[in-house]
Design a protein around this motif. Structure first.
Motif, PDB file in Angstrom:
ATOM      1  N   ILE A  69       0.729   5.324   0.014  1.00 46.72           N
ATOM      2  CA  ILE A  69      -0.345   6.466   0.597  1.00 46.72           C
ATOM      3  C   ILE A  69       0.475   7.661   0.118  1.00 46.72           C
ATOM      4  CG2 ILE A  69      -1.750   7.511   2.067  1.00 46.72           C
ATOM      5  CD1 ILE A  69      -1.981   4.649   3.490  1.00 46.72           C
TER       6      ILE A  69
ATOM      7  N   ARG B 161      -7.035   2.709  -4.569  1.00 44.67           N
ATOM      8  CA  ARG B 161      -8.138   2.462  -3.180  1.00 44.67           C
ATOM      9  C   ARG B 161      -8.667   3.709  -2.724  1.00 44.67           C
ATOM     10  NH1 ARG B 161      -5.851  -1.292   1.224  1.00 44.67           N
ATOM     11  NH2 ARG B 161      -8.174  -1.256   1.526  1.00 44.67           N
TER      12      ARG B 161
ATOM     13  N   ARG C 258      -7.597   4.059   9.340  1.00 44.72           N
ATOM     14  CA  ARG C 258      -7.177   3.013   8.386  1.00 44.72           C
ATOM     15  C   ARG C 258      -5.896   2.304   8.161  1.00 44.72           C
ATOM     16  NH1 ARG C 258     -10.964   6.480   7.544  1.00 44.72           N
ATOM     17  NH2 ARG C 258     -13.098   6.287   6.414  1.00 44.72           N
ATOM     18  N   ILE C 259      -4.891   2.752   8.992  1.00 47.86           N
ATOM     19  CA  ILE C 259      -3.601   2.303   8.743  1.00 47.86           C
ATOM     20  C   ILE C 259      -3.062   1.107   9.892  1.00 47.86           C
ATOM     21  CG2 ILE C 259      -2.877   3.984   7.095  1.00 47.86           C
ATOM     22  CD1 ILE C 259      -1.214   5.359   9.308  1.00 47.86           C
TER      23      ILE C 259
ATOM     24  N   THR D  21       2.913  -1.037   4.116  1.00 48.38           N
ATOM     25  CA  THR D  21       2.192   0.066   3.965  1.00 48.38           C
ATOM     26  C   THR D  21       3.364   1.233   4.153  1.00 48.38           C
ATOM     27  OG1 THR D  21       0.111  -0.669   4.779  1.00 48.38           O
ATOM     28  CG2 THR D  21       0.487   1.795   4.738  1.00 48.38           C
TER      29      THR D  21
ATOM     30  N   ALA E 182       3.130   0.878   9.768  1.00 48.07           N
ATOM     31  CA  ALA E 182       3.370   1.831   8.541  1.00 48.07           C
ATOM     32  C   ALA E 182       4.379   2.580   8.673  1.00 48.07           C
ATOM     33  CB  ALA E 182       2.084   2.581   8.139  1.00 48.07           C
TER      34      ALA E 182
ATOM     35  N   TRP F  84      -4.438   6.747  -1.899  1.00 49.80           N
ATOM     36  CA  TRP F  84      -4.116   5.420  -1.606  1.00 49.80           C
ATOM     37  C   TRP F  84      -3.759   4.496  -2.774  1.00 49.80           C
ATOM     38  CZ3 TRP F  84      -5.742   3.612   3.897  1.00 49.80           C
ATOM     39  CH2 TRP F  84      -5.159   2.240   4.090  1.00 49.80           C
TER      40      TRP F  84
ATOM     41  N   GLU G 126      -2.451   0.630  -4.251  1.00 47.43           N
ATOM     42  CA  GLU G 126      -2.316  -0.718  -3.942  1.00 47.43           C
ATOM     43  C   GLU G 126      -1.610  -1.498  -5.193  1.00 47.43           C
ATOM     44  OE1 GLU G 126      -4.192  -4.420  -1.732  1.00 47.43           O
ATOM     45  OE2 GLU G 126      -5.485  -3.178  -2.968  1.00 47.43           O
ATOM     46  N   SER G 127      -0.374  -2.115  -4.671  1.00 52.03           N
ATOM     47  CA  SER G 127       0.169  -3.096  -5.802  1.00 52.03           C
ATOM     48  C   SER G 127      -0.434  -4.531  -5.852  1.00 52.03           C
ATOM     49  CB  SER G 127       1.700  -3.168  -5.885  1.00 52.03           C
ATOM     50  OG  SER G 127       2.094  -3.503  -4.710  1.00 52.03           O
ATOM     51  N   ARG G 128      -0.858  -4.957  -6.886  1.00 53.78           N
ATOM     52  CA  ARG G 128      -1.281  -6.313  -6.647  1.00 53.78           C
ATOM     53  C   ARG G 128      -0.784  -6.794  -7.951  1.00 53.78           C
ATOM     54  NH1 ARG G 128      -7.796  -6.136  -7.152  1.00 53.78           N
ATOM     55  NH2 ARG G 128      -7.646  -5.463  -9.323  1.00 53.78           N
TER      56      ARG G 128
ATOM     57  N   ASN H  24       0.767  -1.287  -0.065  1.00 56.73           N
ATOM     58  CA  ASN H  24       0.037   0.148  -0.303  1.00 56.73           C
ATOM     59  C   ASN H  24       0.934   1.249  -0.098  1.00 56.73           C
ATOM     60  OD1 ASN H  24      -2.827  -0.918   0.577  1.00 56.73           O
ATOM     61  ND2 ASN H  24      -1.677  -1.802   2.208  1.00 56.73           N
TER      62      ASN H  24
ATOM     63  N   TRP I 151       8.686   0.714  -4.119  1.00 57.97           N
ATOM     64  CA  TRP I 151       7.521   0.349  -5.051  1.00 57.97           C
ATOM     65  C   TRP I 151       8.175  -0.670  -6.061  1.00 57.97           C
ATOM     66  CZ3 TRP I 151       2.343   0.641  -5.310  1.00 57.97           C
ATOM     67  CH2 TRP I 151       1.685   0.200  -6.318  1.00 57.97           C
TER      68      TRP I 151
END
Length: 152
Positions: A4, A144, A41-42, A95, A46, A129, A131-133, A2, A88
């Motif tokens: 952010i 997100r 939320r985190i 996160t 993180a 936010w 997200e890598s997938r 994640n 990344w």
């Protein structure tokens, strides 16, 4: 991972140097609203990376005192600098929050989400936010959330 992206909140227009610009009273409220939204939320583990500018440090301190100042994400950094600092797509942590500047954060968002060289506008105090997938053997970046402080 994640990632952010949190743009610093509203800052004064002038100071002894660009790095010395401080948040305005409105900026402090924006930062507090963003911190409240993130806090809910985190995860506690993180990793938070912050530009050395006073305004970014003041923004993140509304969330926590556990952050790393990273010279490489100062004003005028490149998208590659930010992505490298965050690690990344695998991440230096599950996160990573990057508190930084425009147009750099807008370049990161456009590059990841749209594979574009443009710079998208991220409002002061705004949070994106991403997200890598992996899907079908390919890496994707999924948006997100994209939120402005006035919507929190």
């Amino acid at each position: 991972m994640n990632l952010i992206l949190w743009r610093h909140a509203e800052a004064e227009d002038t100071a002894s140097s660009d790095l010395a610009r401080q948040l305005t009273p409105r900026g402090r409220k924006q930062a507090q609203a963003g911190a409240k939204w993130l806090r809910a939320r985190i995860e506690h583990d993180a990793v938070i990376l912050v530009s050395p500018a006073t305004r970014t440090i003041q923004t993140v301190e509304t969330l926590t005192d556990q952050y790393r100042v990273v010279r490489e994400i100062a004003p005028d950094a490149s998208a590659s600098d930010v992505l490298g600092a965050a690690g990344w797509p695998d991440g230096v942590a599950p996160t990573v929050i990057v508190v930084g500047h425009q147009p750099t954060l807008g370049h990161v968002a456009a590059r990841l989400v749209a594979k574009s060289g443009d710079s998208w506008a991220i409002r002061k105090g705004g949070i994106w936010w991403i997200e890598s997938r992996a899907r079908g053997g390919d890496l994707e970046a999924v948006l997100r959330a994209a939120i402005s402080p006035d919507l929190i």
